[in-house]
Design a protein around this motif. Structure first.
Motif, PDB file in Angstrom:
ATOM      1  N   THR A  61       0.917  -1.773  -0.260  1.00  0.00           N
ATOM      2  CA  THR A  61      -0.338  -0.188  -0.316  1.00  0.00           C
ATOM      3  C   THR A  61       0.840   1.120   0.186  1.00  0.00           C
ATOM      4  OG1 THR A  61       0.145   0.081   2.405  1.00  0.00           O
ATOM      5  CG2 THR A  61      -1.690  -1.466   1.100  1.00  0.00           C
TER       6      THR A  61
ATOM      7  N   VAL B 210       6.291   2.792  -3.680  1.00  0.00           N
ATOM      8  CA  VAL B 210       7.061   1.934  -3.603  1.00  0.00           C
ATOM      9  C   VAL B 210       6.382   0.758  -4.153  1.00  0.00           C
ATOM     10  CG1 VAL B 210       8.967   0.271  -3.669  1.00  0.00           C
ATOM     11  CG2 VAL B 210       9.429   3.249  -3.088  1.00  0.00           C
TER      12      VAL B 210
ATOM     13  N   THR C   6       0.867  -6.752   2.105  1.00  0.00           N
ATOM     14  CA  THR C   6       0.513  -5.931   2.710  1.00  0.00           C
ATOM     15  C   THR C   6       0.064  -6.491   4.718  1.00  0.00           C
ATOM     16  OG1 THR C   6      -0.758  -4.479   3.166  1.00  0.00           O
ATOM     17  CG2 THR C   6      -2.319  -6.347   1.963  1.00  0.00           C
TER      18      THR C   6
ATOM     19  N   ARG D 103       0.376  -9.543   5.663  1.00  0.00           N
ATOM     20  CA  ARG D 103       1.343  -9.964   5.791  1.00  0.00           C
ATOM     21  C   ARG D 103       1.389 -10.938   7.437  1.00  0.00           C
ATOM     22  NH1 ARG D 103       3.151  -4.509   6.565  1.00  0.00           N
ATOM     23  NH2 ARG D 103       2.789  -4.568   9.193  1.00  0.00           N
TER      24      ARG D 103
ATOM     25  N   ILE E 135      19.010  -2.391  -4.417  1.00  0.00           N
ATOM     26  CA  ILE E 135      18.286  -1.220  -5.420  1.00  0.00           C
ATOM     27  C   ILE E 135      18.741   0.488  -4.678  1.00  0.00           C
ATOM     28  CG2 ILE E 135      16.284   0.200  -6.573  1.00  0.00           C
ATOM     29  CD1 ILE E 135      16.954  -2.425  -7.496  1.00  0.00           C
TER      30      ILE E 135
ATOM     31  N   SER F 255      18.524   4.234  -4.926  1.00  0.00           N
ATOM     32  CA  SER F 255      17.906   5.493  -5.921  1.00  0.00           C
ATOM     33  C   SER F 255      18.468   7.047  -6.312  1.00  0.00           C
ATOM     34  CB  SER F 255      15.920   5.999  -5.877  1.00  0.00           C
ATOM     35  OG  SER F 255      16.240   5.984  -4.411  1.00  0.00           O
TER      36      SER F 255
HETATM   37  N1  LIG Z   1      16.800   2.008  -2.094  1.00  0.00           N
HETATM   38  C1  LIG Z   1      16.005   3.167  -2.234  1.00  0.00           C
HETATM   39  O1  LIG Z   1      17.067   3.976  -2.732  1.00  0.00           O
HETATM   40  C2  LIG Z   1      14.337   3.665  -1.776  1.00  0.00           C
HETATM   41  C3  LIG Z   1      14.248   4.176  -2.693  1.00  0.00           C
HETATM   42  C4  LIG Z   1      12.941   4.742  -1.925  1.00  0.00           C
HETATM   43  C5  LIG Z   1      12.376   4.407  -0.777  1.00  0.00           C
HETATM   44  N2  LIG Z   1      12.894   3.696  -0.447  1.00  0.00           N
HETATM   45  C6  LIG Z   1      12.179   2.869   1.025  1.00  0.00           C
HETATM   46  O2  LIG Z   1      11.394   1.937   0.701  1.00  0.00           O
HETATM   47  C7  LIG Z   1      10.911   1.817   1.707  1.00  0.00           C
HETATM   48  C8  LIG Z   1       9.155   2.387   1.040  1.00  0.00           C
HETATM   49  O3  LIG Z   1       9.561   3.094   0.897  1.00  0.00           O
HETATM   50  P1  LIG Z   1       7.879   4.471   0.482  1.00  0.00           P
HETATM   51  O4  LIG Z   1       8.483   5.647  -0.169  1.00  0.00           O
HETATM   52  O5  LIG Z   1       7.222   3.430  -0.490  1.00  0.00           O
HETATM   53  O6  LIG Z   1       7.094   4.074   1.991  1.00  0.00           O
HETATM   54  P2  LIG Z   1       6.026   4.498   2.047  1.00  0.00           P
HETATM   55  O7  LIG Z   1       4.780   4.884   1.483  1.00  0.00           O
HETATM   56  O8  LIG Z   1       5.589   5.014   3.443  1.00  0.00           O
HETATM   57  O9  LIG Z   1       5.049   3.185   2.286  1.00  0.00           O
HETATM   58  C9  LIG Z   1       5.867   1.908   3.274  1.00  0.00           C
HETATM   59  C10 LIG Z   1       4.962   0.555   2.971  1.00  0.00           C
HETATM   60  O10 LIG Z   1       5.393  -0.026   4.205  1.00  0.00           O
HETATM   61  C11 LIG Z   1       4.609  -0.934   4.912  1.00  0.00           C
HETATM   62  N3  LIG Z   1       5.247  -0.775   6.049  1.00  0.00           N
HETATM   63  C12 LIG Z   1       4.936   0.762   6.532  1.00  0.00           C
HETATM   64  N4  LIG Z   1       5.854   0.286   7.508  1.00  0.00           N
HETATM   65  C13 LIG Z   1       6.390  -0.631   8.666  1.00  0.00           C
HETATM   66  C14 LIG Z   1       6.344  -1.320   9.593  1.00  0.00           C
HETATM   67  N5  LIG Z   1       7.150  -0.947  10.519  1.00  0.00           N
HETATM   68  N6  LIG Z   1       6.665  -2.835   9.617  1.00  0.00           N
HETATM   69  C15 LIG Z   1       6.154  -3.547   8.111  1.00  0.00           C
HETATM   70  N7  LIG Z   1       5.405  -2.746   7.159  1.00  0.00           N
HETATM   71  C16 LIG Z   1       5.583  -1.117   7.198  1.00  0.00           C
HETATM   72  C17 LIG Z   1       3.236  -0.516   4.539  1.00  0.00           C
HETATM   73  O11 LIG Z   1       2.361  -1.090   3.557  1.00  0.00           O
HETATM   74  P3  LIG Z   1       1.634  -2.569   4.469  1.00  0.00           P
HETATM   75  O12 LIG Z   1       0.889  -1.751   5.083  1.00  0.00           O
HETATM   76  O13 LIG Z   1       0.839  -2.443   2.615  1.00  0.00           O
HETATM   77  O14 LIG Z   1       2.715  -3.363   4.319  1.00  0.00           O
HETATM   78  C18 LIG Z   1       3.053   1.297   3.800  1.00  0.00           C
HETATM   79  O15 LIG Z   1       2.703   1.466   3.686  1.00  0.00           O
HETATM   80  C19 LIG Z   1      11.097   2.563   2.653  1.00  0.00           C
HETATM   81  O16 LIG Z   1      12.345   2.029   3.494  1.00  0.00           O
HETATM   82  C20 LIG Z   1      11.733   3.540   2.028  1.00  0.00           C
HETATM   83  O17 LIG Z   1      13.058   4.256   2.958  1.00  0.00           O
HETATM   84  C21 LIG Z   1      14.106   3.010  -0.318  1.00  0.00           C
END
Ligand SMILES: NC(=O)c1ccc[n+]([C@@H]2O[C@H](COP(=O)([O-])OP(=O)(O)OC[C@H]3O[C@@H](n4cnc5c(N)ncnc54)[C@H](OP(=O)(O)O)[C@@H]3O)[C@@H](O)[C@H]2O)c1
Length: 333
Positions: A159, A162, A181, A201, A269, A271
């Motif tokens: 949700t 990413v 999720t 999940r 990955i 970014s």
């Molecule tokens: N490597 C890179 O360059 C890069 C780039 C972008 C983002 N990221 C990382 O990727 C992750 C996701 O980023 P995003 O922007 O998509 O974040 P986001 O929009 O805040 O979404 C994160 C999702 O992860 C799940 N979640 C959040 N907190 C959680 C927890 N404590 N335990 C388990 N699940 C949890 C939830 O999904 P559900 O409820 O559906 O499970 C939430 O909707 C982050 O860690 C971010 O730092 C890394």
């Protein structure tokens, strides 16, 4: 020199915090190009920066915002002309460079990408770093021979920004997908985004043997921790796991068994610092063959103003995301 609004992160002996301030260009980090910001967006990293829960900025005060789209005001680099529409994602915005949550940004030309034909200023920020990262993950999976015949791709944090965009990109390129999720009540929206199956999940086995029954062709993981460990145990031979995030944990407790007995690959990955040719190619894909359907209805959770950013960031940190927050600054210019 005229003043403009910026959401600035400060650090003091009592901690970190962000507030809207009136600043001048002189107060920003140096750059060749001044951009009038149309839109920005909120990523998990922005939420860490704005709430002060994460140490994102490399120097204070720092304008928050790792993404922006907008129009060039002035440029000392011949690569950009006034009036040109541009975007920036990652590239150290909000870290060592002042970022996009401001009316004006000043950036090195190398941080910018011309807005590709096929994306509006708003759509580019609905995608933002989240969309760019999901597309980079897809590119890495395809380069490492991921094929639909190997089985469904598990997408965690489905949700989130990413995860949700990854579901659509995978679907468009012929894969079947499983959304994993913490919010199974979002199942119908996840199916609209591209999920063939929705897996709570909480139903995953969080501890198990180094190799369990292999069910996933591959995976796109935003969580890290126990969830990523589970994926390594359950991906089929020669499958790939794109390792993107740490929303659950930065820890990873796995064995080498999936790698050496199943040929599973863990693909990193990243970014922020991306070879320019890859960055341009990924944005071309996002604006063309991979462009998600119905971006404004399906991906955008809300378009908010700069003042609403701190509250939205608290919600993101609490895992309450569902889709993407776009921040309207100047709007369509
Ligand atoms: N490597 C890179 O360059 C890069 C780039 C972008 C983002 N990221 C990382 O990727 C992750 C996701 O980023 P995003 O922007 O998509 O974040 P986001 O929009 O805040 O979404 C994160 C999702 O992860 C799940 N979640 C959040 N907190 C959680 C927890 N404590 N335990 C388990 N699940 C949890 C939830 O999904 P559900 O409820 O559906 O499970 C939430 O909707 C982050 O860690 C971010 O730092 C890394």
């Amino acid at each position: 020199m005229s003043r403009f609004k910026a959401l600035r992160v400060h650090q003091s002996s009592t901690g970190r915090g962000a507030r809207i301030e009136s600043v001048t260009l002189d107060e920003l980090t140096p750059g060749d190009v001044v951009v009038r910001v149309a839109y920005s967006s909120l990523n998990y990293k922005d939420a860490l920066a704005v709430t002060g829960k994460g140490s994102i900025a490399r120097g204070y005060p720092r304008t928050a915002g790792i993404d922006l789209s907008g129009v060039v005001e002035s440029s000392s680099d011949p690569a950009y002309r006034p009036g040109e529409r541009v975007l920036a994602t990652g590239a150290h915005l909000g870290e060592s460079l002042d970022g996009g949550l401001a009316e004006l940004a000043r950036l090195p030309a190398a941080a910018l990408v011309p807005l590709p034909a096929g994306l509006s200023l708003l759509e580019s920020m609905a995608l933002g770093t989240a969309g760019f990262t999901a597309a980079l993950a897809l590119r890495r999976l395809l380069e490492n021979h991921q094929v639909p015949e190997r089985g469904p791709i598990a997408v965690t944090g489905a949700t989130g920004g990413v995860g949700g965009i990854a579901l659509g990109l995978l679907k468009r390129t012929g894969f079947t997908t499983a959304a994993i999720t913490g919010k199974p009540d979002s199942a119908s929206w996840l199916r609209e985004l591209g999920a063939d199956e929705v897996v709570p999940r909480a139903s995953l086995a969080i501890a198990g043997k180094p190799l369990e029954t292999a069910v996933w062709g591959g995976a796109v993981d935003s969580l890290g921790g126990e969830t990523l460990a589970y994926l390594t145990r359950t991906v089929r031979p020669w499958g790939n796991i794109a390792c993107i995030g740490l929303a659950q944990s930065a820890k990873l407790d796995i064995t080498v068994m999936p790698l050496i007995l199943r040929g599973v690959s863990l693909l990193g990955i990243h970014s922020v610092e991306v070879p320019r040719a890859w960055r341009l190619a990924v944005w071309e894909k996002l604006a063309g063959a991979w462009k998600p359907h119905d971006i404004e209805r399906l991906i955008v959770r809300a378009v908010i103003g700069l003042e609403e950013v701190p509250r939205a960031c608290e919600q993101l940190i609490a895992g309450g995301a569902r889709g993407r927050y776009v921040v309207r600054i100047g709007g369509d210019l």
